[in-house]
Design an enzyme around this catalytic site. Sequence first.
Site, PDB file in Angstrom:
ATOM      1  CB  CYS A 165      -0.795   0.034   1.342  1.00 34.28           C
ATOM      2  SG  CYS A 165      -2.394  -0.980   0.955  1.00 34.28           S
TER       3      CYS A 165
ATOM      4  CB  CYS B 152      -3.748   2.640   1.986  1.00 31.83           C
ATOM      5  SG  CYS B 152      -4.911   1.636   1.663  1.00 31.83           S
TER       6      CYS B 152
ATOM      7  NE  ARG C 231      -2.249 -10.976  -4.412  1.00 27.90           N
ATOM      8  CZ  ARG C 231      -3.193 -10.763  -3.630  1.00 27.90           C
ATOM      9  NH1 ARG C 231      -4.133  -9.973  -4.168  1.00 27.90           N
ATOM     10  NH2 ARG C 231      -3.437 -11.226  -2.352  1.00 27.90           N
TER      11      ARG C 231
ATOM     12  CB  CYS D 222      -3.701  -1.871  -1.861  1.00 24.15           C
ATOM     13  SG  CYS D 222      -5.177  -1.386  -1.108  1.00 24.15           S
TER      14      CYS D 222
ATOM     15  CB  CYS E 252      -4.298   3.083  -1.497  1.00 23.15           C
ATOM     16  SG  CYS E 252      -2.944   1.747  -1.531  1.00 23.15           S
TER      17      CYS E 252
HETATM   18 ZN   LIG Z   1      -3.855   0.265   0.370  1.00 22.05          ZN
END
Ligand SMILES: [Zn+2]
Length: 350
Positions: A33, A37, A62, A64, A67
Amino acid sequence: MLDGDKFWESVQKRDNTFNGKFYYGVITTGIFCNPGCKTRLALRKNVRFFLTSQEAESAGFRACKKCNPKNSKLQIQDVIHELCRYIELNLAEVITLKEISKKSGYSAAHIQKAFITNIGVSPKAYQDGLRQKNFKNQLKTQTNVSKAIYQSGYSSTSRVYEKLGKNIGMTPNQYRKGGEEVLIFYGCATTSLGPTLIGATDKGICFLQFGEDKDALLVELHREFPNAKIVSMPRTSRSEFDNWMLALNDYLENKKKLASLPLDIRGTAFQLLVWRYLQTIPAGDVRSYTQVAQAIGKPRAVRAVASACARNNVGLLIPCHRVIRGDGGLAGYRWGIDHKRNLLEIESRK
Ligand SMILES: [Zn+2]
């Protein structure tokens, strides 16, 4: 991988200003993130820090979806243009500022301001403008108004009437007929600019011009609204009209700044974009045609901006006199260059 109290502190505060400067991944979710976020705060022991999104990805995290950390390094202009595309592609949806803010990773206030700076209007006005343009195009080819409404991205009939009423002052059926059912009241008084004629619908001022004589102004009003019903201001509206004239006089005599009066402006989506932007230029400031074109996100439409200024029916209140040539020359003015010079001089004294 980094480990720092400073990073952790800004994650705890969800500090947006660090977006794009570093990223954090949460090992229990496998997601990374932006510091800003709004997702639930993870436990400190599960958090890892990265300086780039690529590092986070190669460590197996991975991005997010909330955000969108991979986009946080985009320039704000790119973000805005991406949002414009998103709005264009989703005209049938009502896209809220909150949604746009979430999508961009910037706060609602920030994105609203950036939109106005880059495009000249708020995200909401941008959606409305696109829908109207779409709608007007549909109206010309569709005989069925309801069908046109749905095809242009308005989700309910009542909303479109409400919106169009506010922005073009005519219901869809009236627009098809060239505005023939619109009632415009007019009144004339003398200001320091000479005879000044104001035309207004029940929603606001749609015409404010000045010139040599009243009759010529009245001809102009009829020319601009060939199908409207144009009648002299009734006694009941007289006090409102007097207040408008008083506000104009106070401004022209340099006593007060120009009050904001109710407007009912009609034009193409592009003209509305230009005219709305002109209203944001403060008195005492000027912009060049090029600057206006850039500000509304159409940098190549300099000539179109100039002609939108020349087509302005509401002098002073839509301050087209605040747009000049790039080299400082005054360029043209629908009501004469001397008036333009005079108005800019009045405003520069404030
Ligand atoms: Zn995020």
